[in-house]
Design a protein around this motif. Structure first.
Motif, PDB file in Angstrom:
ATOM      1  N   MET A   1     -28.296   4.033  16.453  1.00  0.00           N
ATOM      2  CA  MET A   1     -27.347   4.788  15.654  1.00  0.00           C
ATOM      3  C   MET A   1     -26.880   5.990  16.476  1.00  0.00           C
ATOM      4  SD  MET A   1     -27.897   6.471  11.866  1.00  0.00           S
ATOM      5  CE  MET A   1     -27.671   5.018  10.879  1.00  0.00           C
ATOM      6  N   SER A   2     -25.591   6.258  16.444  1.00  0.00           N
ATOM      7  CA  SER A   2     -25.054   7.349  17.258  1.00  0.00           C
ATOM      8  C   SER A   2     -25.424   8.707  16.651  1.00  0.00           C
ATOM      9  CB  SER A   2     -23.538   7.232  17.364  1.00  0.00           C
ATOM     10  OG  SER A   2     -22.919   7.664  16.170  1.00  0.00           O
ATOM     11  N   LYS A   3     -25.353   9.728  17.494  1.00  0.00           N
ATOM     12  CA  LYS A   3     -25.656  11.081  17.035  1.00  0.00           C
ATOM     13  C   LYS A   3     -24.696  11.512  15.926  1.00  0.00           C
ATOM     14  CE  LYS A   3     -27.737  12.462  21.341  1.00  0.00           C
ATOM     15  NZ  LYS A   3     -27.724  13.321  22.508  1.00  0.00           N
ATOM     16  N   LEU A   4     -23.456  11.127  16.055  1.00  0.00           N
ATOM     17  CA  LEU A   4     -22.479  11.474  15.028  1.00  0.00           C
ATOM     18  C   LEU A   4     -22.828  10.810  13.695  1.00  0.00           C
ATOM     19  CD1 LEU A   4     -19.873  12.864  14.165  1.00  0.00           C
ATOM     20  CD2 LEU A   4     -18.633  10.829  14.946  1.00  0.00           C
ATOM     21  N   ALA A   5     -23.196   9.544  13.725  1.00  0.00           N
ATOM     22  CA  ALA A   5     -23.555   8.830  12.493  1.00  0.00           C
ATOM     23  C   ALA A   5     -24.782   9.464  11.834  1.00  0.00           C
ATOM     24  CB  ALA A   5     -23.802   7.356  12.783  1.00  0.00           C
ATOM     25  N   ILE A   6     -25.750   9.867  12.646  1.00  0.00           N
ATOM     26  CA  ILE A   6     -26.946  10.523  12.096  1.00  0.00           C
ATOM     27  C   ILE A   6     -26.566  11.856  11.463  1.00  0.00           C
ATOM     28  CG2 ILE A   6     -29.163  11.595  12.675  1.00  0.00           C
ATOM     29  CD1 ILE A   6     -29.424   9.427  14.878  1.00  0.00           C
ATOM     30  N   ALA A   7     -25.728  12.628  12.149  1.00  0.00           N
ATOM     31  CA  ALA A   7     -25.294  13.921  11.607  1.00  0.00           C
ATOM     32  C   ALA A   7     -24.573  13.736  10.279  1.00  0.00           C
ATOM     33  CB  ALA A   7     -24.401  14.638  12.617  1.00  0.00           C
ATOM     34  N   VAL A   8     -23.632  12.799  10.228  1.00  0.00           N
ATOM     35  CA  VAL A   8     -22.885  12.551   8.996  1.00  0.00           C
ATOM     36  C   VAL A   8     -23.830  12.102   7.885  1.00  0.00           C
ATOM     37  CG1 VAL A   8     -21.160  11.047   7.915  1.00  0.00           C
ATOM     38  CG2 VAL A   8     -20.673  12.118  10.124  1.00  0.00           C
ATOM     39  N   ALA A   9     -24.754  11.216   8.190  1.00  0.00           N
ATOM     40  CA  ALA A   9     -25.704  10.729   7.178  1.00  0.00           C
ATOM     41  C   ALA A   9     -26.568  11.867   6.640  1.00  0.00           C
ATOM     42  CB  ALA A   9     -26.575   9.627   7.767  1.00  0.00           C
ATOM     43  N   MET A  10     -27.048  12.734   7.526  1.00  0.00           N
ATOM     44  CA  MET A  10     -27.888  13.853   7.092  1.00  0.00           C
ATOM     45  C   MET A  10     -27.089  14.847   6.252  1.00  0.00           C
ATOM     46  SD  MET A  10     -30.956  13.291   8.265  1.00  0.00           S
ATOM     47  CE  MET A  10     -30.646  11.551   8.052  1.00  0.00           C
ATOM     48  N   TYR A  11     -25.885  15.184   6.716  1.00  0.00           N
ATOM     49  CA  TYR A  11     -25.045  16.107   5.955  1.00  0.00           C
ATOM     50  C   TYR A  11     -24.689  15.526   4.588  1.00  0.00           C
ATOM     51  CZ  TYR A  11     -24.042  19.082  10.057  1.00  0.00           C
ATOM     52  OH  TYR A  11     -24.129  19.940  11.123  1.00  0.00           O
ATOM     53  N   LEU A  12     -24.307  14.270   4.553  1.00  0.00           N
ATOM     54  CA  LEU A  12     -23.913  13.652   3.293  1.00  0.00           C
ATOM     55  C   LEU A  12     -25.092  13.565   2.325  1.00  0.00           C
ATOM     56  CD1 LEU A  12     -21.490  12.512   1.827  1.00  0.00           C
ATOM     57  CD2 LEU A  12     -22.010  10.282   2.812  1.00  0.00           C
ATOM     58  N   ALA A  13     -26.259  13.168   2.830  1.00  0.00           N
ATOM     59  CA  ALA A  13     -27.453  13.110   1.977  1.00  0.00           C
ATOM     60  C   ALA A  13     -27.783  14.498   1.434  1.00  0.00           C
ATOM     61  CB  ALA A  13     -28.635  12.542   2.760  1.00  0.00           C
ATOM     62  N   GLY A  14     -27.707  15.510   2.290  1.00  0.00           N
ATOM     63  CA  GLY A  14     -27.973  16.876   1.850  1.00  0.00           C
ATOM     64  C   GLY A  14     -27.001  17.337   0.787  1.00  0.00           C
ATOM     65  N   GLN A  15     -25.720  17.049   0.990  1.00  0.00           N
ATOM     66  CA  GLN A  15     -24.703  17.468   0.017  1.00  0.00           C
ATOM     67  C   GLN A  15     -24.907  16.769  -1.324  1.00  0.00           C
ATOM     68  OE1 GLN A  15     -22.889  19.957   0.408  1.00  0.00           O
ATOM     69  NE2 GLN A  15     -22.312  20.174   2.532  1.00  0.00           N
ATOM     70  N   ILE A  16     -25.231  15.501  -1.291  1.00  0.00           N
ATOM     71  CA  ILE A  16     -25.455  14.749  -2.537  1.00  0.00           C
ATOM     72  C   ILE A  16     -26.676  15.304  -3.272  1.00  0.00           C
ATOM     73  CG2 ILE A  16     -26.153  12.497  -3.456  1.00  0.00           C
ATOM     74  CD1 ILE A  16     -24.285  11.264  -1.253  1.00  0.00           C
ATOM     75  N   ILE A  51     -31.554  18.877  10.707  1.00  0.00           N
ATOM     76  CA  ILE A  51     -31.461  17.691  11.564  1.00  0.00           C
ATOM     77  C   ILE A  51     -30.004  17.292  11.775  1.00  0.00           C
ATOM     78  CG2 ILE A  51     -32.079  15.237  11.778  1.00  0.00           C
ATOM     79  CD1 ILE A  51     -34.382  17.303  12.195  1.00  0.00           C
ATOM     80  N   GLY A  52     -29.197  17.333  10.717  1.00  0.00           N
ATOM     81  CA  GLY A  52     -27.775  17.027  10.846  1.00  0.00           C
ATOM     82  C   GLY A  52     -27.095  17.945  11.843  1.00  0.00           C
ATOM     83  N   THR A  53     -27.415  19.233  11.773  1.00  0.00           N
ATOM     84  CA  THR A  53     -26.823  20.197  12.698  1.00  0.00           C
ATOM     85  C   THR A  53     -27.263  19.920  14.133  1.00  0.00           C
ATOM     86  OG1 THR A  53     -26.702  21.866  10.960  1.00  0.00           O
ATOM     87  CG2 THR A  53     -26.618  22.659  13.241  1.00  0.00           C
ATOM     88  N   LYS A  54     -28.513  19.572  14.317  1.00  0.00           N
ATOM     89  CA  LYS A  54     -29.011  19.249  15.659  1.00  0.00           C
ATOM     90  C   LYS A  54     -28.186  18.122  16.279  1.00  0.00           C
ATOM     91  CE  LYS A  54     -32.857  17.231  18.075  1.00  0.00           C
ATOM     92  NZ  LYS A  54     -33.794  16.180  18.023  1.00  0.00           N
ATOM     93  N   TYR A  55     -28.009  17.051  15.533  1.00  0.00           N
ATOM     94  CA  TYR A  55     -27.280  15.901  16.072  1.00  0.00           C
ATOM     95  C   TYR A  55     -25.787  16.181  16.211  1.00  0.00           C
ATOM     96  CZ  TYR A  55     -31.366  12.946  16.118  1.00  0.00           C
ATOM     97  OH  TYR A  55     -32.595  12.408  16.404  1.00  0.00           O
ATOM     98  N   ALA A  56     -25.229  16.975  15.302  1.00  0.00           N
ATOM     99  CA  ALA A  56     -23.809  17.326  15.416  1.00  0.00           C
ATOM    100  C   ALA A  56     -23.566  18.161  16.667  1.00  0.00           C
ATOM    101  CB  ALA A  56     -23.347  18.075  14.170  1.00  0.00           C
ATOM    102  N   VAL A  57     -24.418  19.138  16.911  1.00  0.00           N
ATOM    103  CA  VAL A  57     -24.265  19.989  18.098  1.00  0.00           C
ATOM    104  C   VAL A  57     -24.434  19.161  19.370  1.00  0.00           C
ATOM    105  CG1 VAL A  57     -25.307  21.914  19.381  1.00  0.00           C
ATOM    106  CG2 VAL A  57     -24.874  22.133  16.932  1.00  0.00           C
ATOM    107  N   GLY A  62     -22.680  20.878  22.366  1.00  0.00           N
ATOM    108  CA  GLY A  62     -23.177  22.234  22.194  1.00  0.00           C
ATOM    109  C   GLY A  62     -22.357  23.118  21.274  1.00  0.00           C
ATOM    110  N   LEU A  63     -21.284  22.612  20.711  1.00  0.00           N
ATOM    111  CA  LEU A  63     -20.445  23.411  19.822  1.00  0.00           C
ATOM    112  C   LEU A  63     -20.983  23.376  18.393  1.00  0.00           C
ATOM    113  CD1 LEU A  63     -16.920  22.274  21.063  1.00  0.00           C
ATOM    114  CD2 LEU A  63     -18.147  24.387  21.652  1.00  0.00           C
ATOM    115  N   LEU A  64     -21.000  24.531  17.738  1.00  0.00           N
ATOM    116  CA  LEU A  64     -21.493  24.625  16.365  1.00  0.00           C
ATOM    117  C   LEU A  64     -20.414  24.381  15.309  1.00  0.00           C
ATOM    118  CD1 LEU A  64     -23.786  27.747  16.724  1.00  0.00           C
ATOM    119  CD2 LEU A  64     -24.531  25.426  16.213  1.00  0.00           C
ATOM    120  N   TRP A  65     -19.200  24.852  15.563  1.00  0.00           N
ATOM    121  CA  TRP A  65     -18.157  24.786  14.557  1.00  0.00           C
ATOM    122  C   TRP A  65     -17.825  23.378  14.055  1.00  0.00           C
ATOM    123  CZ3 TRP A  65     -16.836  28.328  11.374  1.00  0.00           C
ATOM    124  CH2 TRP A  65     -16.885  29.668  11.730  1.00  0.00           C
ATOM    125  N   PRO A  66     -17.715  22.387  14.912  1.00  0.00           N
ATOM    126  CA  PRO A  66     -17.354  21.053  14.393  1.00  0.00           C
ATOM    127  C   PRO A  66     -18.323  20.531  13.337  1.00  0.00           C
ATOM    128  CG  PRO A  66     -17.096  21.099  16.769  1.00  0.00           C
ATOM    129  CD  PRO A  66     -17.763  22.384  16.381  1.00  0.00           C
TER     130      PRO A  66
END
Length: 115
Positions: A1-16, A51-57, A62-66
């Motif tokens: 699973m790509s880092k982006l997919a993990i970040a999105v999954a973690m963020y989405l699970a957290g938001q839900i 964890i989502g932030t780790k994979y997103a960065v 290394g960028l935080l804003w995206p």
């Protein structure tokens, strides 16, 4: 699973989970009577965002804003749909406009690579 997919999954699970944690009190009696248990569950929810932030960065070199904007956009989209589904609050023109803008924010962060 790509880092982006993990970040999105973690963020989405957290938001839900946050939606249920904060809004469940208006739908289910158990949530209203057990705010202390829900508050403790915040530990797990925070971990998802960490964890989502780790994979997103890592994905965004290394960028935080995206990642932050992605989490925000996913939060708006998930909130709108969960509120509509569970609370019966329909998606009006104002909410639809916000959803389009949130989707635009996610797309800018995903597809507009900084030079």
């Amino acid at each position: 699973m790509s880092k982006l997919a993990i970040a999105v999954a973690m963020y989405l699970a957290g938001q839900i989970l946050i939606w249920f944690q904060t809004n469940g009190q208006f739908k289910w009696e158990w949530f209203e009577k057990n705010p202390h248990i829900l508050a403790v569950s915040g530990f797990f929810i925070s971990y998802l965002f960490i964890i989502g932030t780790k994979y997103a960065v890592e994905y965004f070199d290394g960028l935080l804003w995206p990642g932050r904007f992605m989490a925000f956009g996913l939060g708006i989209v998930s909130y709108a749909f969960l509120t509509s589904y569970f609370m019966g609050e329909g998606i009006n023109l104002k909410t639809m406009t916000s959803l389009i803008l949130a989707t635009g924010i996610i797309c800018v962060q995903l597809f507009w690579k900084a030079a």
